[in-house]
Design a protein around this motif. Structure first.
Motif, PDB file in Angstrom:
ATOM      1  N   ALA A  76       0.656  -1.357   0.043  1.00  0.00           N
ATOM      2  CA  ALA A  76       0.003  -0.076  -0.115  1.00  0.00           C
ATOM      3  C   ALA A  76       0.922   1.255  -0.293  1.00  0.00           C
ATOM      4  CB  ALA A  76      -0.746  -0.045   1.246  1.00  0.00           C
ATOM      5  N   GLU A  77       2.028   1.188   0.765  1.00  0.00           N
ATOM      6  CA  GLU A  77       2.785   2.479   0.919  1.00  0.00           C
ATOM      7  C   GLU A  77       3.668   2.674  -0.570  1.00  0.00           C
ATOM      8  OE1 GLU A  77       3.937   5.719   3.255  1.00  0.00           O
ATOM      9  OE2 GLU A  77       2.497   3.889   3.442  1.00  0.00           O
ATOM     10  N   PHE A  78       4.030   1.595  -1.110  1.00  0.00           N
ATOM     11  CA  PHE A  78       4.456   1.638  -2.474  1.00  0.00           C
ATOM     12  C   PHE A  78       3.429   2.218  -3.500  1.00  0.00           C
ATOM     13  CE2 PHE A  78       4.957  -0.182  -6.812  1.00  0.00           C
ATOM     14  CZ  PHE A  78       6.259   0.531  -7.139  1.00  0.00           C
ATOM     15  N   LYS A  79       2.408   1.962  -3.412  1.00  0.00           N
ATOM     16  CA  LYS A  79       1.344   2.319  -4.228  1.00  0.00           C
ATOM     17  C   LYS A  79       1.226   3.888  -4.156  1.00  0.00           C
ATOM     18  CE  LYS A  79      -3.255   1.332  -6.077  1.00  0.00           C
ATOM     19  NZ  LYS A  79      -4.449   0.499  -5.977  1.00  0.00           N
ATOM     20  N   LYS A  80       1.163   4.278  -2.846  1.00  0.00           N
ATOM     21  CA  LYS A  80       0.990   5.765  -2.586  1.00  0.00           C
ATOM     22  C   LYS A  80       2.283   6.642  -2.869  1.00  0.00           C
ATOM     23  CE  LYS A  80       0.668   6.316   1.844  1.00  0.00           C
ATOM     24  NZ  LYS A  80       0.116   6.183   3.053  1.00  0.00           N
ATOM     25  N   THR A  81       3.408   5.940  -2.665  1.00  0.00           N
ATOM     26  CA  THR A  81       4.697   6.791  -2.711  1.00  0.00           C
ATOM     27  C   THR A  81       5.440   6.627  -3.998  1.00  0.00           C
ATOM     28  OG1 THR A  81       6.103   5.303  -1.698  1.00  0.00           O
ATOM     29  CG2 THR A  81       4.754   6.872  -0.209  1.00  0.00           C
ATOM     30  N   ASN A  82       5.338   5.044  -4.663  1.00  0.00           N
ATOM     31  CA  ASN A  82       6.274   4.729  -5.703  1.00  0.00           C
ATOM     32  C   ASN A  82       7.525   4.636  -5.283  1.00  0.00           C
ATOM     33  OD1 ASN A  82       5.976   3.897  -8.434  1.00  0.00           O
ATOM     34  ND2 ASN A  82       6.943   5.754  -9.239  1.00  0.00           N
ATOM     35  N   ASN A  83       7.982   4.447  -4.061  1.00  0.00           N
ATOM     36  CA  ASN A  83       9.254   4.238  -3.531  1.00  0.00           C
ATOM     37  C   ASN A  83       9.573   2.823  -3.769  1.00  0.00           C
ATOM     38  OD1 ASN A  83      11.542   3.963  -1.921  1.00  0.00           O
ATOM     39  ND2 ASN A  83      10.965   5.478  -0.382  1.00  0.00           N
ATOM     40  N   SER A  84      10.515   2.516  -4.533  1.00  0.00           N
ATOM     41  CA  SER A  84      11.036   1.077  -4.628  1.00  0.00           C
ATOM     42  C   SER A  84      11.445   0.423  -3.638  1.00  0.00           C
ATOM     43  CB  SER A  84      11.829   1.055  -5.897  1.00  0.00           C
ATOM     44  OG  SER A  84      13.367   1.758  -5.418  1.00  0.00           O
ATOM     45  N   GLN A  85      11.831   1.141  -2.362  1.00  0.00           N
ATOM     46  CA  GLN A  85      12.258   0.436  -1.235  1.00  0.00           C
ATOM     47  C   GLN A  85      11.069  -0.255  -0.638  1.00  0.00           C
ATOM     48  OE1 GLN A  85      12.815   3.085   2.281  1.00  0.00           O
ATOM     49  NE2 GLN A  85      14.213   1.738   2.938  1.00  0.00           N
ATOM     50  N   TYR A  86       9.871   0.145  -0.742  1.00  0.00           N
ATOM     51  CA  TYR A  86       8.529  -0.644  -0.385  1.00  0.00           C
ATOM     52  C   TYR A  86       8.351  -1.811  -1.218  1.00  0.00           C
ATOM     53  CZ  TYR A  86       8.486   3.538   2.337  1.00  0.00           C
ATOM     54  OH  TYR A  86       8.780   4.890   3.250  1.00  0.00           O
ATOM     55  N   SER A  87       8.374  -1.528  -2.353  1.00  0.00           N
ATOM     56  CA  SER A  87       7.976  -2.821  -3.222  1.00  0.00           C
ATOM     57  C   SER A  87       9.005  -3.925  -2.990  1.00  0.00           C
ATOM     58  CB  SER A  87       7.901  -2.335  -4.642  1.00  0.00           C
ATOM     59  OG  SER A  87       9.048  -1.644  -5.172  1.00  0.00           O
ATOM     60  N   ALA A  88      10.239  -3.523  -2.902  1.00  0.00           N
ATOM     61  CA  ALA A  88      11.265  -4.430  -2.583  1.00  0.00           C
ATOM     62  C   ALA A  88      11.212  -5.221  -1.439  1.00  0.00           C
ATOM     63  CB  ALA A  88      12.769  -3.827  -2.711  1.00  0.00           C
ATOM     64  N   ALA A  89      11.011  -4.595  -0.505  1.00  0.00           N
ATOM     65  CA  ALA A  89      10.555  -5.325   0.876  1.00  0.00           C
ATOM     66  C   ALA A  89       9.490  -6.207   0.886  1.00  0.00           C
ATOM     67  CB  ALA A  89      10.523  -4.224   1.988  1.00  0.00           C
ATOM     68  N   ALA A  90       8.294  -5.728   0.144  1.00  0.00           N
ATOM     69  CA  ALA A  90       7.021  -6.518  -0.175  1.00  0.00           C
ATOM     70  C   ALA A  90       7.524  -7.763  -0.800  1.00  0.00           C
ATOM     71  CB  ALA A  90       5.995  -5.530  -0.654  1.00  0.00           C
ATOM     72  N   ILE A  91       8.260  -7.756  -1.870  1.00  0.00           N
ATOM     73  CA  ILE A  91       8.480  -8.754  -2.740  1.00  0.00           C
ATOM     74  C   ILE A  91       9.312  -9.701  -2.040  1.00  0.00           C
ATOM     75  CG2 ILE A  91       9.942  -9.609  -4.817  1.00  0.00           C
ATOM     76  CD1 ILE A  91       8.846  -7.106  -6.223  1.00  0.00           C
TER      77      ILE A  91
ATOM     78  N   SER B  60      -0.615  -4.928  -7.873  1.00  0.00           N
ATOM     79  CA  SER B  60      -0.782  -4.706  -9.333  1.00  0.00           C
ATOM     80  C   SER B  60       0.893  -4.595  -9.886  1.00  0.00           C
ATOM     81  CB  SER B  60      -1.360  -3.468  -9.897  1.00  0.00           C
ATOM     82  OG  SER B  60      -0.766  -2.201  -9.071  1.00  0.00           O
ATOM     83  N   PHE B  61       1.795  -4.269  -9.206  1.00  0.00           N
ATOM     84  CA  PHE B  61       3.505  -4.121  -9.487  1.00  0.00           C
ATOM     85  C   PHE B  61       4.154  -5.368  -9.434  1.00  0.00           C
ATOM     86  CE2 PHE B  61       3.305  -4.148  -4.825  1.00  0.00           C
ATOM     87  CZ  PHE B  61       4.304  -4.689  -4.427  1.00  0.00           C
ATOM     88  N   ILE B  62       3.432  -6.384  -9.208  1.00  0.00           N
ATOM     89  CA  ILE B  62       3.929  -7.721  -9.134  1.00  0.00           C
ATOM     90  C   ILE B  62       4.326  -8.415 -10.656  1.00  0.00           C
ATOM     91  CG2 ILE B  62       3.743 -10.001  -8.401  1.00  0.00           C
ATOM     92  CD1 ILE B  62       4.253  -8.311  -6.052  1.00  0.00           C
ATOM     93  N   ASP B  63       5.417  -8.730 -10.733  1.00  0.00           N
ATOM     94  CA  ASP B  63       5.775  -9.421 -12.006  1.00  0.00           C
ATOM     95  C   ASP B  63       5.058 -10.679 -12.082  1.00  0.00           C
ATOM     96  OD1 ASP B  63       7.666 -11.349 -11.188  1.00  0.00           O
ATOM     97  OD2 ASP B  63       9.176 -10.059 -11.048  1.00  0.00           O
TER      98      ASP B  63
END
Length: 324
Positions: A89-104, A158-161
């Motif tokens: 949710a934080e990545f979706k809000k900020t587009n900060n890749s640190q959050y998407s990387a941690a989620a993955i 939605s960012f998941i590959d």
């Protein structure tokens, strides 16, 4: 109305009950009861979530614990899958890749946590009952629900590959197979599930002293609800119907579960027609069971120690959301 097993020493309690018998037929715990809190990740700041992600990708339940099994990554009390959701949710809000990387990294931890048979233990690389396939508090179902969203790139995922989505779908499929295989059969008839199951035999298993192998109404509801989200097959349809039939067969009417200032008491009341359910039922007899810290099975709530009577949800209306 008839009080169940009230001793002379509880006369004051009985008198107090006469003032509160209008309490709904659902378990109301005394205000002094203490329950396990939700995991740290439910209230921690995003910065703390990032800081406390472990090297394996998961999170421990209590960020302050530094030793023992509870210092390991877990899915107990909303741990790990909550952090993953918050990071997405934080990545979706900020587009900060640190959050998407941690989620993955967290999602990959869940995939690694899963047993080959599709089940999920309570704690990663742990010991004792923590190794059991854990339905308790809907731990496995909440993990599989998240992975299903990842598999479909739904909502904040939605960012998941496609590769990770595909692996998540395989994990969900394996989990469904595990759910079907762990459903308890008694005398050739499907019933429901235990609170936790042995990771090898797939049979209901015990955990804490007061959580003995049994059929569990609460967690079985979460499993049925998840199965209803799957594309129907003969096996899934049979599983759902059997569980719903079991819920109907073991429902309880004619009692109230009433709180006092320091206790929980069962009161007979034939006028009560709204059903409730015991949390645990004996395998083979379908008798409601209650267990104290001594691990001895009792058939009346009043027969276990007061601390356990007031410190655990022994009755509830969980199945009412799926059966009449």
């Amino acid at each position: 109305m008839k009080m169940l097993n009230l001793k002379k020493s509880t006369l004051a309690t009985a008198l107090a009950l006469s003032m509160i018998l209008s309490v709904p037929a659902a378990l109301l715990q005394p205000t002094g009861s203490v329950y396990a809190a939700d995991a740290s990740g439910t209230t921690a700041s995003i910065a703390e979530v990032i800081k406390n992600q472990q090297s394996d990708g998961g999170w421990k339940k209590d960020y302050a614990v530094t030793s023992g099994d509870w210092a390991k990554s877990t899915i107990d009390n909303k741990a790990t899958y909550t952090e993953i959701r918050r990071l997405a949710a934080e990545f979706k809000k900020t587009n900060n890749s640190q959050y998407s990387a941690a989620a993955i990294k967290g999602i990959n931890f869940l995939l690694n946590l899963q047993y080959a048979n599709g089940g999920f233990p309570q704690i990663y690389q742990s010991s004792g009952y923590h190794t059991h396939i854990t339905f308790n508090d809907n731990a496995m179902i909440n993990v599989v629900t998240l992975l299903d969203e990842v598999a479909n790139k739904k909502g904040d995922f939605s960012f998941i590959d496609s590769t990770l989505a595909g692996k998540s779908k395989q994990a969900v499929d394996k989990a469904v197979d595990c759910l079907l295989k762990t459903q308890v059969t008694v005398s050739g008839k499907l019933t429901v599930w235990g609170q936790q199951h042995d990771s090898v035999t797939l049979k209901p298993a015990g955990a804490r002293a007061y959580e003995v192998p049994s059929l569990c109404s609460s967690e079985s509801v979460g499993i049925v609800k998840f199965l209803k989200t799957r594309s129907s097959t003969t096996a899934i349809a049979a599983s759902i119907k059997a569980a719903e039939d079991w819920f109907k067969a073991v429902k309880i009417t004619g009692i109230r579960v009433v709180k006092t200032a320091d206790d929980v008491v069962v009161v007979e009341d034939p006028s009560v027609t709204t059903p409730i359910w015991a949390r645990f039922y004996e395998i083979g007899t379908n008798k409601p069971i209650f267990v104290g810290r001594d691990g001895v099975v009792k058939y009346k709530l009043s027969d276990i120690d007061q601390e356990r009577r007031t410190g655990y949800s022994w009755y509830g209306n969980w199945p009412s959301s799926i059966v009449n």
